[in-house]
Design an enzyme around this catalytic site. Structure first.
Site, mmCIF file in Angstrom:
data_model
loop_
_atom_site.group_PDB
_atom_site.id
_atom_site.type_symbol
_atom_site.label_atom_id
_atom_site.label_comp_id
_atom_site.label_asym_id
_atom_site.label_seq_id
_atom_site.Cartn_x
_atom_site.Cartn_y
_atom_site.Cartn_z
ATOM 1 N N PRO A 10 -37.748 3.749 -32.545
ATOM 2 C CA PRO A 10 -38.662 2.622 -32.721
ATOM 3 C C PRO A 10 -38.595 1.568 -31.622
ATOM 4 O O PRO A 10 -37.525 1.231 -31.116
ATOM 5 C CB PRO A 10 -38.240 2.024 -34.062
ATOM 6 N N ASN A 11 -39.778 1.067 -31.303
ATOM 7 C CA ASN A 11 -40.018 -0.013 -30.334
ATOM 8 C C ASN A 11 -39.861 0.419 -28.882
ATOM 9 O O ASN A 11 -40.176 -0.348 -27.974
ATOM 10 C CB ASN A 11 -39.128 -1.237 -30.623
ATOM 11 N N ARG A 18 -41.168 -4.941 -23.300
ATOM 12 C CA ARG A 18 -40.237 -5.394 -24.328
ATOM 13 C C ARG A 18 -38.943 -5.903 -23.684
ATOM 14 O O ARG A 18 -38.250 -5.134 -23.007
ATOM 15 C CB ARG A 18 -39.904 -4.210 -25.245
ATOM 16 N N TYR A 23 -34.142 -4.381 -21.075
ATOM 17 C CA TYR A 23 -34.556 -2.979 -20.943
ATOM 18 C C TYR A 23 -35.261 -2.653 -19.628
ATOM 19 O O TYR A 23 -35.611 -1.496 -19.398
ATOM 20 C CB TYR A 23 -35.456 -2.598 -22.131
ATOM 21 N N ASN A 73 -32.586 8.711 -27.809
ATOM 22 C CA ASN A 73 -32.342 7.273 -27.927
ATOM 23 C C ASN A 73 -32.830 6.866 -29.319
ATOM 24 O O ASN A 73 -34.030 6.688 -29.535
ATOM 25 C CB ASN A 73 -33.081 6.480 -26.842
ATOM 26 N N ALA A 76 -33.050 1.282 -32.843
ATOM 27 C CA ALA A 76 -32.389 0.558 -33.948
ATOM 28 C C ALA A 76 -31.881 1.498 -35.047
ATOM 29 O O ALA A 76 -30.937 1.147 -35.773
ATOM 30 C CB ALA A 76 -33.334 -0.482 -34.533
ATOM 31 N N HIS A 79 -28.060 2.230 -35.708
ATOM 32 C CA HIS A 79 -27.096 1.373 -36.383
ATOM 33 C C HIS A 79 -27.065 1.540 -37.905
ATOM 34 O O HIS A 79 -26.173 1.023 -38.545
ATOM 35 C CB HIS A 79 -27.371 -0.087 -36.005
ATOM 36 N N ASP A 86 -27.680 12.750 -40.294
ATOM 37 C CA ASP A 86 -27.626 14.091 -40.884
ATOM 38 C C ASP A 86 -28.503 15.073 -40.103
ATOM 39 O O ASP A 86 -28.144 16.247 -39.945
ATOM 40 C CB ASP A 86 -28.063 14.042 -42.353
ATOM 41 N N GLU A 100 -26.662 11.237 -27.200
ATOM 42 C CA GLU A 100 -27.156 9.913 -27.599
ATOM 43 C C GLU A 100 -27.185 9.027 -26.355
ATOM 44 O O GLU A 100 -26.175 8.943 -25.641
ATOM 45 C CB GLU A 100 -26.214 9.326 -28.659
ATOM 46 N N HIS A 102 -28.439 5.143 -24.609
ATOM 47 C CA HIS A 102 -28.952 3.775 -24.754
ATOM 48 C C HIS A 102 -29.179 3.199 -23.372
ATOM 49 O O HIS A 102 -28.358 3.414 -22.457
ATOM 50 C CB HIS A 102 -27.960 2.902 -25.537
ATOM 51 N N ILE A 103 -30.255 2.455 -23.256
ATOM 52 C CA ILE A 103 -30.590 1.802 -21.981
ATOM 53 C C ILE A 103 -29.613 0.655 -21.739
ATOM 54 O O ILE A 103 -29.032 0.528 -20.670
ATOM 55 C CB ILE A 103 -32.050 1.297 -22.039
ATOM 56 N N SER A 104 -29.440 -0.153 -22.754
ATOM 57 C CA SER A 104 -28.481 -1.267 -22.683
ATOM 58 C C SER A 104 -27.104 -0.762 -23.117
ATOM 59 O O SER A 104 -26.963 0.392 -23.540
ATOM 60 C CB SER A 104 -28.944 -2.406 -23.596
ATOM 61 N N ARG A 109 -23.516 -6.430 -26.773
ATOM 62 C CA ARG A 109 -24.594 -7.214 -27.387
ATOM 63 C C ARG A 109 -24.180 -7.688 -28.795
ATOM 64 O O ARG A 109 -22.998 -7.777 -29.077
ATOM 65 C CB ARG A 109 -25.878 -6.368 -27.396
HETATM 66 C C1 DQA Z 1 -31.227 0.673 -27.625
HETATM 67 C C2 DQA Z 1 -30.182 -0.267 -28.220
HETATM 68 C C3 DQA Z 1 -30.477 -0.543 -29.690
HETATM 69 O O1 DQA Z 1 -29.518 -1.450 -30.216
HETATM 70 C C4 DQA Z 1 -31.853 -1.169 -29.833
HETATM 71 O O2 DQA Z 1 -32.168 -1.330 -31.208
HETATM 72 C C5 DQA Z 1 -32.917 -0.421 -29.130
HETATM 73 C C6 DQA Z 1 -32.631 0.159 -27.822
HETATM 74 C C7 DQA Z 1 -31.023 0.864 -26.102
HETATM 75 O O3 DQA Z 1 -31.595 1.802 -25.567
HETATM 76 O O4 DQA Z 1 -30.329 0.072 -25.453
HETATM 77 O O5 DQA Z 1 -34.063 -0.366 -29.573
HETATM 78 O O6 DQA Z 1 -31.088 1.944 -28.233
#
Ligand code: DQA
Length: 146
Positions: A10-11, A18, A23, A73, A76, A79, A86, A100, A102-104, A109
């Site tokens: 998501p997002n 964003r 990001y 990725n 959210a 978490h 699963d 897995e 993550h960009i950040s 954080r």
């Molecule tokens: C994220 C980190 C997550 O905490 C956040 O909710 C995201 C992006 C990242 O790529 O850094 O949407 O997965």
């Protein structure tokens, strides 16, 4: 021909606009171009994004059947989504790969981002390198399929 699924939660469809301080300025289309330009011969890249947990799970289920390596990725969902955990376990426990990414760096954080319910069943985790996190994951996928 191996197809690597690059699944985004998501997002992440809003990448580019964003929170660019977190990001960066590049969008998903730029990510797809970057990955395709770095993919070795014989490796196809399929970049997808959804805000829908069920759709993401459907893609992971199909990765079990097609044996496609996955770069994920979970955004959210990372978490709190035990359902996604699963679905990832379905892939990895059947011998498949899910990296897995993550960009950040979530550990640098807010506290709620420090825990991933996905990492414990993922093949590995790469975080904090911007879009390069995906390139590092692609390199890991390539090495594992040698
Ligand atoms: C994220 C980190 C997550 O905490 C956040 O909710 C995201 C992006 C990242 O790529 O850094 O949407 O997965």
């Amino acid at each position: 021909m191996t197809t690597v699924l690059v699944l985004n939660g998501p997002n992440l469809g809003r990448l580019g606009s964003r929170e660019p301080d977190v990001y960066g300025n590049q969008d998903l289309a730029a990510l797809a171009l970057l990955l395709k330009s770095e993919a070795p011969i014989g490796m196809e890249i399929d970049v997808r994004q959804t805000d829908d947990e069920a759709e993401l799970m459907g893609w992971l289920h199909s990765a079990v059947d097609t044996k496609s390596p996955v770069i994920l990725n979970p955004a959210a969902f990372t978490h709190y989504s035990y359902a996604l955990r699963d679905a990832v376990a379905l892939v990895t426990k059947s011998g498949g790969t899910v990296i897995e990414v993550h960009i950040s760096n979530p550990h640098a954080r807010e506290e709620f981002r420090h825990n991933s319910v996905i990492s414990g069943v993922a093949t590995g985790v790469i975080a904090g390198f911007g879009l390069e996190s995906y390139l590092l994951a692609l390199s890991a996928v390539g090495r594992r399929s040698k």
